[in-house]
Design a protein around this motif. Sequence first.
Motif, PDB file in Angstrom:
ATOM      1  N   ASP A 100       1.868   8.535  -4.696  1.00 37.30           N
ATOM      2  CA  ASP A 100       2.891   9.528  -5.017  1.00 37.30           C
ATOM      3  C   ASP A 100       2.778  10.742  -4.097  1.00 37.30           C
ATOM      4  OD1 ASP A 100       4.635   8.712  -7.181  1.00 37.30           O
ATOM      5  OD2 ASP A 100       2.795   8.483  -8.351  1.00 37.30           O
ATOM      6  N   HIS A 101       3.915  11.417  -3.922  1.00 36.61           N
ATOM      7  CA  HIS A 101       3.897  12.665  -3.147  1.00 36.61           C
ATOM      8  C   HIS A 101       3.112  13.715  -3.936  1.00 36.61           C
ATOM      9  CE1 HIS A 101       7.278  11.292  -0.641  1.00 36.61           C
ATOM     10  NE2 HIS A 101       7.914  10.933  -1.744  1.00 36.61           N
ATOM     11  N   ASP A 102       2.111  14.281  -3.318  1.00 39.63           N
ATOM     12  CA  ASP A 102       1.434  15.499  -3.799  1.00 39.63           C
ATOM     13  C   ASP A 102       0.811  15.413  -5.191  1.00 39.63           C
ATOM     14  OD1 ASP A 102       2.555  16.609  -1.473  1.00 39.63           O
ATOM     15  OD2 ASP A 102       4.357  17.196  -2.550  1.00 39.63           O
ATOM     16  N   ILE A 113      -2.393   8.924  -2.126  1.00 39.15           N
ATOM     17  CA  ILE A 113      -1.520  10.112  -2.209  1.00 39.15           C
ATOM     18  C   ILE A 113      -0.753  10.201  -0.890  1.00 39.15           C
ATOM     19  CG2 ILE A 113      -3.209  11.768  -1.236  1.00 39.15           C
ATOM     20  CD1 ILE A 113      -2.200  13.664  -3.624  1.00 39.15           C
ATOM     21  N   GLU A 114       0.421  10.827  -0.926  1.00 35.56           N
ATOM     22  CA  GLU A 114       1.184  11.063   0.309  1.00 35.56           C
ATOM     23  C   GLU A 114       1.463  12.561   0.430  1.00 35.56           C
ATOM     24  OE1 GLU A 114       5.046   9.058   0.598  1.00 35.56           O
ATOM     25  OE2 GLU A 114       5.051   9.300   2.779  1.00 35.56           O
ATOM     26  N   PHE A 115       0.988  13.135   1.531  1.00 40.56           N
ATOM     27  CA  PHE A 115       1.236  14.562   1.792  1.00 40.56           C
ATOM     28  C   PHE A 115       2.303  14.723   2.869  1.00 40.56           C
ATOM     29  CE2 PHE A 115      -3.399  15.099   0.545  1.00 40.56           C
ATOM     30  CZ  PHE A 115      -3.146  15.865  -0.583  1.00 40.56           C
ATOM     31  N   SER A 137       5.904  -1.095   0.826  1.00 42.65           N
ATOM     32  CA  SER A 137       7.354  -1.029   0.601  1.00 42.65           C
ATOM     33  C   SER A 137       7.885   0.412   0.599  1.00 42.65           C
ATOM     34  CB  SER A 137       7.690  -1.675  -0.738  1.00 42.65           C
ATOM     35  OG  SER A 137       6.983  -1.035  -1.788  1.00 42.65           O
ATOM     36  N   ASP A 138       7.042   1.390   0.279  1.00 42.03           N
ATOM     37  CA  ASP A 138       7.494   2.768   0.036  1.00 42.03           C
ATOM     38  C   ASP A 138       8.537   2.750  -1.087  1.00 42.03           C
ATOM     39  OD1 ASP A 138       7.642   5.514   0.259  1.00 42.03           O
ATOM     40  OD2 ASP A 138       8.445   5.530   2.297  1.00 42.03           O
ATOM     41  N   PHE A 139       8.228   1.945  -2.097  1.00 48.37           N
ATOM     42  CA  PHE A 139       9.160   1.759  -3.212  1.00 48.37           C
ATOM     43  C   PHE A 139       9.406   3.067  -3.964  1.00 48.37           C
ATOM     44  CE2 PHE A 139       9.801   0.760  -7.785  1.00 48.37           C
ATOM     45  CZ  PHE A 139      11.002   0.079  -7.677  1.00 48.37           C
ATOM     46  N   HIS A 140      10.692   3.385  -4.147  1.00 49.85           N
ATOM     47  CA  HIS A 140      11.089   4.522  -4.977  1.00 49.85           C
ATOM     48  C   HIS A 140      12.020   4.062  -6.110  1.00 49.85           C
ATOM     49  CE1 HIS A 140       9.910   7.052  -1.515  1.00 49.85           C
ATOM     50  NE2 HIS A 140       9.945   8.085  -2.314  1.00 49.85           N
ATOM     51  N   GLY A 141      12.473   2.791  -6.054  1.00 46.52           N
ATOM     52  CA  GLY A 141      13.436   2.329  -7.059  1.00 46.52           C
ATOM     53  C   GLY A 141      14.482   1.400  -6.458  1.00 46.52           C
ATOM     54  N   LEU A 145       0.800  -1.232   0.000  1.00 50.27           N
ATOM     55  CA  LEU A 145       0.000   0.000   0.000  1.00 50.27           C
ATOM     56  C   LEU A 145       0.836   1.288   0.000  1.00 50.27           C
ATOM     57  CD1 LEU A 145      -2.751  -1.122   2.568  1.00 50.27           C
ATOM     58  CD2 LEU A 145      -2.814  -1.221   0.066  1.00 50.27           C
ATOM     59  N   HIS A 146       2.086   1.187  -0.440  1.00 50.10           N
ATOM     60  CA  HIS A 146       2.893   2.420  -0.432  1.00 50.10           C
ATOM     61  C   HIS A 146       3.918   2.362  -1.565  1.00 50.10           C
ATOM     62  CE1 HIS A 146       4.828   5.662   2.386  1.00 50.10           C
ATOM     63  NE2 HIS A 146       5.015   5.967   1.108  1.00 50.10           N
ATOM     64  N   ILE A 147       3.573   2.978  -2.682  1.00 49.33           N
ATOM     65  CA  ILE A 147       4.436   2.901  -3.867  1.00 49.33           C
ATOM     66  C   ILE A 147       4.511   4.256  -4.580  1.00 49.33           C
ATOM     67  CG2 ILE A 147       4.700   1.835  -6.152  1.00 49.33           C
ATOM     68  CD1 ILE A 147       3.442  -0.685  -5.046  1.00 49.33           C
ATOM     69  N   HIS A 148       5.733   4.662  -4.896  1.00 44.56           N
ATOM     70  CA  HIS A 148       5.955   5.905  -5.656  1.00 44.56           C
ATOM     71  C   HIS A 148       6.298   5.584  -7.106  1.00 44.56           C
ATOM     72  CE1 HIS A 148       5.907   8.520  -2.124  1.00 44.56           C
ATOM     73  NE2 HIS A 148       6.411   7.473  -1.497  1.00 44.56           N
ATOM     74  N   THR A 149       5.855   6.449  -8.005  1.00 48.15           N
ATOM     75  CA  THR A 149       6.125   6.256  -9.430  1.00 48.15           C
ATOM     76  C   THR A 149       6.857   7.497  -9.965  1.00 48.15           C
ATOM     77  OG1 THR A 149       4.214   7.386 -10.409  1.00 48.15           O
ATOM     78  CG2 THR A 149       3.824   5.187  -9.517  1.00 48.15           C
TER      79      THR A 149
END
Length: 281
Positions: free
Chosen positions: A38-40, A64-66, A243-247, A6-10
Amino acid sequence: MEKADLHIHTTASDGTLKPNEIVKWAYKKNVKAIAITDHDTVYGIDIAINEANKYNNLLVIPGIEFSCEYNDIEIHILGYFINYKSKILKKLTDKIIHSRKIRGEKIIKKLNKIGIEINIRDVENHSRNSRFIGRPHIARALIAKKYVNTINEAFEKYIGKDKPAYEPRYKLSINKAINVIHAIKGIAVLAHPGLIKDINPKEVFTNYKFDGIEVYHSKHKIEDIKKYEKLANEHNLIKTGGSDFHGEYIDGKPIIGNYYVQLENLKTDLKNKNKFYIEGV
Ligand code: AMP
Ligand code: ZN
Ligand code: FE
Ligand code: FE
């Protein structure tokens, strides 16, 4: 057992994989649900949903993540099941993305002043969506220009809090972030409490209308998980995780799905709250 990360950035914010690439990997790794957080920005969500429609039984949860300001510390708030097409949200996110651009330019100026030759194009080259400028993009540009070896080193030497090229950015109050998330029918979750220094989570959950807490996270230690599971039970909070995946990769594979909640448990938590349900499952 069905996994939900439940935590993934693209690339819509500061992740390195495009939303459709994230979905492909989730499918390969047998993850049944992913939240794009994603942030914002919610710019990546439709692309992820379109890709997921090509596969059976893969759910994309809009999120979304603020970043928020709380007693001079930065805390992150996740919104899930949001109406990501909302006009209120678009107005707010457009404003934040614009302020990020101005702040990025200020950081670059500060770097130039201390003799580092870097410009906005160098940074944009590391943002696959050049509308969004985050410090990780600046860090990646500093690595490419051989000023540092790692992202962490870039934060430690130059762009982290209290470092020579640090520049704050527009942040919401906790109430504002929670109110916006609720206004667009989402649930508000305190992100990675284990990474926030000097926070008293009990106080936070007593004073603000959070619906959930991120118990499981790639950077949480076992002790964190135990502590926040207990806290979630005490305050009747939905337990989330991801995961808070960023890469990040392990053995050539992205860590998508390596940190998760069980979809069944999430559904039960949501039902117990009596307000929310998961569409499409
Ligand atoms: P920004 O949102 O532009 O202020 O950048 C903050 C983001 O950079 C965070 O959400 C993290 O994804 C990342 N970040 C912060 N500190 C570090 C660090 N020391 N090493 C790697 N990434 C970091
Ligand atoms: Zn990030
Ligand atoms: Fe975060
Ligand atoms: Fe995050």
